[in-house]
Design a protein around this motif. Structure first.
Motif, PDB file in Angstrom:
ATOM      1  N   LEU A  24      10.808  36.639   5.508  1.00 40.90           N
ATOM      2  CA  LEU A  24      11.909  37.513   5.910  1.00 40.90           C
ATOM      3  C   LEU A  24      13.004  36.604   6.446  1.00 40.90           C
ATOM      4  CD1 LEU A  24      13.147  40.313   6.543  1.00 40.90           C
ATOM      5  CD2 LEU A  24      11.927  40.231   8.739  1.00 40.90           C
ATOM      6  N   TRP A  25      14.142  36.599   5.778  1.00 40.75           N
ATOM      7  CA  TRP A  25      15.295  35.793   6.187  1.00 40.75           C
ATOM      8  C   TRP A  25      16.263  36.708   6.936  1.00 40.75           C
ATOM      9  CZ3 TRP A  25      15.950  30.608   5.489  1.00 40.75           C
ATOM     10  CH2 TRP A  25      15.082  29.967   4.595  1.00 40.75           C
ATOM     11  N   VAL A  26      16.644  36.342   8.152  1.00 32.17           N
ATOM     12  CA  VAL A  26      17.592  37.151   8.923  1.00 32.17           C
ATOM     13  C   VAL A  26      18.577  36.264   9.675  1.00 32.17           C
ATOM     14  CG1 VAL A  26      16.077  39.158   9.237  1.00 32.17           C
ATOM     15  CG2 VAL A  26      16.044  37.318  10.926  1.00 32.17           C
ATOM     16  N   SER A  27      19.799  36.785   9.818  1.00 27.53           N
ATOM     17  CA  SER A  27      20.742  36.097  10.690  1.00 27.53           C
ATOM     18  C   SER A  27      20.296  36.342  12.122  1.00 27.53           C
ATOM     19  CB  SER A  27      22.164  36.611  10.463  1.00 27.53           C
ATOM     20  OG  SER A  27      22.225  38.011  10.671  1.00 27.53           O
ATOM     21  N   SER A  28      20.572  35.383  12.984  1.00 30.01           N
ATOM     22  CA  SER A  28      20.296  35.514  14.419  1.00 30.01           C
ATOM     23  C   SER A  28      21.665  35.496  15.085  1.00 30.01           C
ATOM     24  CB  SER A  28      19.408  34.370  14.905  1.00 30.01           C
ATOM     25  OG  SER A  28      19.101  34.527  16.274  1.00 30.01           O
ATOM     26  N   ARG A  29      22.256  36.656  15.144  1.00 29.72           N
ATOM     27  CA  ARG A  29      23.674  36.799  15.434  1.00 29.72           C
ATOM     28  C   ARG A  29      24.140  36.120  16.717  1.00 29.72           C
ATOM     29  NH1 ARG A  29      27.292  42.093  14.657  1.00 29.72           N
ATOM     30  NH2 ARG A  29      29.272  41.029  14.774  1.00 29.72           N
ATOM     31  N   TYR A  30      23.410  36.295  17.792  1.00 29.80           N
ATOM     32  CA  TYR A  30      23.895  35.783  19.078  1.00 29.80           C
ATOM     33  C   TYR A  30      23.333  34.417  19.433  1.00 29.80           C
ATOM     34  CZ  TYR A  30      25.373  40.612  19.164  1.00 29.80           C
ATOM     35  OH  TYR A  30      25.921  41.825  18.818  1.00 29.80           O
ATOM     36  N   THR A  31      22.549  33.826  18.543  1.00 30.40           N
ATOM     37  CA  THR A  31      22.075  32.457  18.766  1.00 30.40           C
ATOM     38  C   THR A  31      22.567  31.515  17.669  1.00 30.40           C
ATOM     39  OG1 THR A  31      19.970  32.853  17.628  1.00 30.40           O
ATOM     40  CG2 THR A  31      20.014  33.225  20.012  1.00 30.40           C
ATOM     41  N   SER A  32      23.487  31.996  16.832  1.00 30.59           N
ATOM     42  CA  SER A  32      24.160  31.174  15.829  1.00 30.59           C
ATOM     43  C   SER A  32      23.203  30.463  14.883  1.00 30.59           C
ATOM     44  CB  SER A  32      25.088  30.160  16.507  1.00 30.59           C
ATOM     45  OG  SER A  32      26.044  30.848  17.287  1.00 30.59           O
ATOM     46  N   ALA A  33      22.242  31.216  14.372  1.00 29.71           N
ATOM     47  CA  ALA A  33      21.264  30.618  13.464  1.00 29.71           C
ATOM     48  C   ALA A  33      20.851  31.618  12.392  1.00 29.71           C
ATOM     49  CB  ALA A  33      20.034  30.172  14.252  1.00 29.71           C
ATOM     50  N   VAL A  34      20.148  31.107  11.397  1.00 29.83           N
ATOM     51  CA  VAL A  34      19.461  31.932  10.407  1.00 29.83           C
ATOM     52  C   VAL A  34      17.980  31.639  10.586  1.00 29.83           C
ATOM     53  CG1 VAL A  34      19.040  32.307   7.942  1.00 29.83           C
ATOM     54  CG2 VAL A  34      21.380  32.007   8.775  1.00 29.83           C
ATOM     55  N   LEU A  35      17.173  32.706  10.667  1.00 27.31           N
ATOM     56  CA  LEU A  35      15.740  32.559  10.871  1.00 27.31           C
ATOM     57  C   LEU A  35      14.974  32.841   9.585  1.00 27.31           C
ATOM     58  CD1 LEU A  35      15.369  34.568  14.210  1.00 27.31           C
ATOM     59  CD2 LEU A  35      15.776  32.106  13.941  1.00 27.31           C
ATOM     60  N   ALA A  36      13.958  32.046   9.331  1.00 24.85           N
ATOM     61  CA  ALA A  36      12.997  32.292   8.254  1.00 24.85           C
ATOM     62  C   ALA A  36      11.698  32.676   8.953  1.00 24.85           C
ATOM     63  CB  ALA A  36      12.811  31.050   7.400  1.00 24.85           C
ATOM     64  N   ILE A  37      11.204  33.895   8.680  1.00 22.77           N
ATOM     65  CA  ILE A  37      10.033  34.420   9.378  1.00 22.77           C
ATOM     66  C   ILE A  37       8.937  34.717   8.361  1.00 22.77           C
ATOM     67  CG2 ILE A  37       9.187  36.315  10.838  1.00 22.77           C
ATOM     68  CD1 ILE A  37      12.221  36.603  11.703  1.00 22.77           C
ATOM     69  N   SER A  38       7.732  34.242   8.627  1.00 20.29           N
ATOM     70  CA  SER A  38       6.599  34.500   7.749  1.00 20.29           C
ATOM     71  C   SER A  38       6.237  35.981   7.808  1.00 20.29           C
ATOM     72  CB  SER A  38       5.387  33.670   8.172  1.00 20.29           C
ATOM     73  OG  SER A  38       4.212  34.141   7.521  1.00 20.29           O
ATOM     74  N   THR A  39       6.157  36.641   6.648  1.00 13.39           N
ATOM     75  CA  THR A  39       5.771  38.051   6.633  1.00 13.39           C
ATOM     76  C   THR A  39       4.250  38.209   6.746  1.00 13.39           C
ATOM     77  OG1 THR A  39       5.729  38.081   4.206  1.00 13.39           O
ATOM     78  CG2 THR A  39       7.778  38.791   5.298  1.00 13.39           C
ATOM     79  N   ARG A  40       3.524  37.119   6.701  1.00 14.86           N
ATOM     80  CA  ARG A  40       2.075  37.164   6.880  1.00 14.86           C
ATOM     81  C   ARG A  40       1.693  37.066   8.350  1.00 14.86           C
ATOM     82  NH1 ARG A  40      -2.018  33.742   7.204  1.00 14.86           N
ATOM     83  NH2 ARG A  40      -0.822  31.860   6.865  1.00 14.86           N
ATOM     84  N   THR A  41       2.379  36.155   9.076  1.00 14.07           N
ATOM     85  CA  THR A  41       2.013  35.899  10.473  1.00 14.07           C
ATOM     86  C   THR A  41       3.046  36.371  11.487  1.00 14.07           C
ATOM     87  OG1 THR A  41       3.055  33.714  10.530  1.00 14.07           O
ATOM     88  CG2 THR A  41       0.752  33.837   9.757  1.00 14.07           C
ATOM     89  N   GLY A  42       4.293  36.566  11.044  1.00  7.93           N
ATOM     90  CA  GLY A  42       5.363  36.922  11.969  1.00  7.93           C
ATOM     91  C   GLY A  42       5.934  35.744  12.727  1.00  7.93           C
ATOM     92  N   ARG A  43       5.499  34.555  12.396  1.00  5.36           N
ATOM     93  CA  ARG A  43       5.990  33.358  13.072  1.00  5.36           C
ATOM     94  C   ARG A  43       7.283  32.861  12.429  1.00  5.36           C
ATOM     95  NH1 ARG A  43       0.320  31.223  14.263  1.00  5.36           N
ATOM     96  NH2 ARG A  43       0.119  32.099  16.350  1.00  5.36           N
ATOM     97  N   VAL A  44       8.149  32.294  13.268  1.00  2.00           N
ATOM     98  CA  VAL A  44       9.391  31.703  12.769  1.00  2.00           C
ATOM     99  C   VAL A  44       9.045  30.386  12.091  1.00  2.00           C
ATOM    100  CG1 VAL A  44      11.651  30.782  13.385  1.00  2.00           C
ATOM    101  CG2 VAL A  44      10.802  32.836  14.524  1.00  2.00           C
ATOM    102  N   ILE A  45       9.347  30.301  10.806  1.00  2.00           N
ATOM    103  CA  ILE A  45       9.088  29.092  10.017  1.00  2.00           C
ATOM    104  C   ILE A  45      10.211  28.084  10.246  1.00  2.00           C
ATOM    105  CG2 ILE A  45       8.817  28.191   7.674  1.00  2.00           C
ATOM    106  CD1 ILE A  45       8.008  31.124   6.887  1.00  2.00           C
ATOM    107  N   ALA A  46      11.436  28.600  10.336  1.00  2.00           N
ATOM    108  CA  ALA A  46      12.597  27.731  10.524  1.00  2.00           C
ATOM    109  C   ALA A  46      13.700  28.493  11.241  1.00  2.00           C
ATOM    110  CB  ALA A  46      13.113  27.231   9.178  1.00  2.00           C
ATOM    111  N   SER A  47      14.460  27.767  12.034  1.00  2.00           N
ATOM    112  CA  SER A  47      15.675  28.276  12.665  1.00  2.00           C
ATOM    113  C   SER A  47      16.779  27.303  12.267  1.00  2.00           C
ATOM    114  CB  SER A  47      15.518  28.335  14.183  1.00  2.00           C
ATOM    115  OG  SER A  47      16.713  28.793  14.778  1.00  2.00           O
ATOM    116  N   ILE A  48      17.691  27.776  11.445  1.00  2.00           N
ATOM    117  CA  ILE A  48      18.703  26.918  10.851  1.00  2.00           C
ATOM    118  C   ILE A  48      20.059  27.198  11.499  1.00  2.00           C
ATOM    119  CG2 ILE A  48      19.835  26.304   8.676  1.00  2.00           C
ATOM    120  CD1 ILE A  48      17.206  27.647   7.383  1.00  2.00           C
ATOM    121  N   PRO A  49      20.705  26.190  12.110  1.00  2.00           N
ATOM    122  CA  PRO A  49      22.020  26.413  12.707  1.00  2.00           C
ATOM    123  C   PRO A  49      23.003  26.938  11.665  1.00  2.00           C
ATOM    124  CG  PRO A  49      21.160  24.254  13.323  1.00  2.00           C
ATOM    125  CD  PRO A  49      20.255  24.807  12.247  1.00  2.00           C
ATOM    126  N   ALA A  50      23.789  27.960  12.051  1.00  2.00           N
ATOM    127  CA  ALA A  50      24.659  28.604  11.066  1.00  2.00           C
ATOM    128  C   ALA A  50      26.075  28.850  11.557  1.00  2.00           C
ATOM    129  CB  ALA A  50      24.028  29.927  10.637  1.00  2.00           C
TER     130      ALA A  50
END
Length: 182
Positions: free
Chosen positions: A131-157
């Motif tokens: 699940l790829w989502v913008s993280s509006r108030y932390t200026s990032a894009v998050l990649a979240i595992s749909t199996r575990t719910g863990r953040v795989i990556a937080s990419i500055p945006a």
């Protein structure tokens, strides 16, 4: 069906005649709208419902155009994303820093994934694993595992990212919003 964020209403539009066929007052600040896989219920993310003191997902019967339920989610419910197997609905909660996972069949919460960030808008990867989502108030894009719910990556945006286009998507035709295809 369309949400009217600032009037707290949903509007039903007859596509054949291209006219409004009804309004439904839901209150609060309705955001994203998705139809259940069986076509019987609209799920509406509502950022805040003052009378309930809560944020969540309102359920509207597709046939009668009436409110039939409410599921409380993480604060500031905003985006709705359907899993590739159509079993689950991912609900982003910006102020709640979480993704709430609702089972379509039971209409119950099956997981709450706490993420460090403010999940906003995005979509599911074509393989359904992320699940790829913008993280509006932390200026990032998050990649979240749909199996575990863990953040795989937080990419500055940069400042205040609001939408993420995940492409390609399965399907042939766009039905609107952020890469919703059929």
């Amino acid at each position: 069906m369309a949400s009217c964020e600032f009037s707290g209403q949903m509007v039903r539009i007859d596509l054949r005649s291209e006219t409004v066929s009804g309004y439904l007052r839901v209150g609060g600040s309705p955001q994203d709208v998705k139809l259940s896989p069986d076509g019987g219920t609209f799920f509406v993310a509502n950022r805040f419902l003052p009378k309930r003191g809560a944020s969540g997902v309102q359920l509207i019967d597709a046939g009668s155009f009436r409110l039939v339920g409410f599921t409380r989610t993480a604060l500031d419910a905003h985006g709705l994303y359907v899993s590739r197997d159509t079993r689950d609905l991912y609900v982003t909660g910006r102020a709640g820093e979480a993704i709430t996972v609702i089972d379509f069949a039971t209409r119950r919460i099956v997981h709450v994934w706490h993420v460090r960030g403010t999940p906003d808008m995005g979509n599911v990867s074509p393989d359904g694993a992320t699940l790829w989502v913008s993280s509006r108030y932390t200026s990032a894009v998050l990649a979240i595992s749909t199996r575990t719910g863990r953040v795989i990556a937080s990419i500055p945006a940069g400042v205040s990212p609001h939408g993420v286009c995940v492409w390609p998507q399965p399907g042939r035709y766009s039905t609107g919003h952020t890469g919703v295809m059929r």
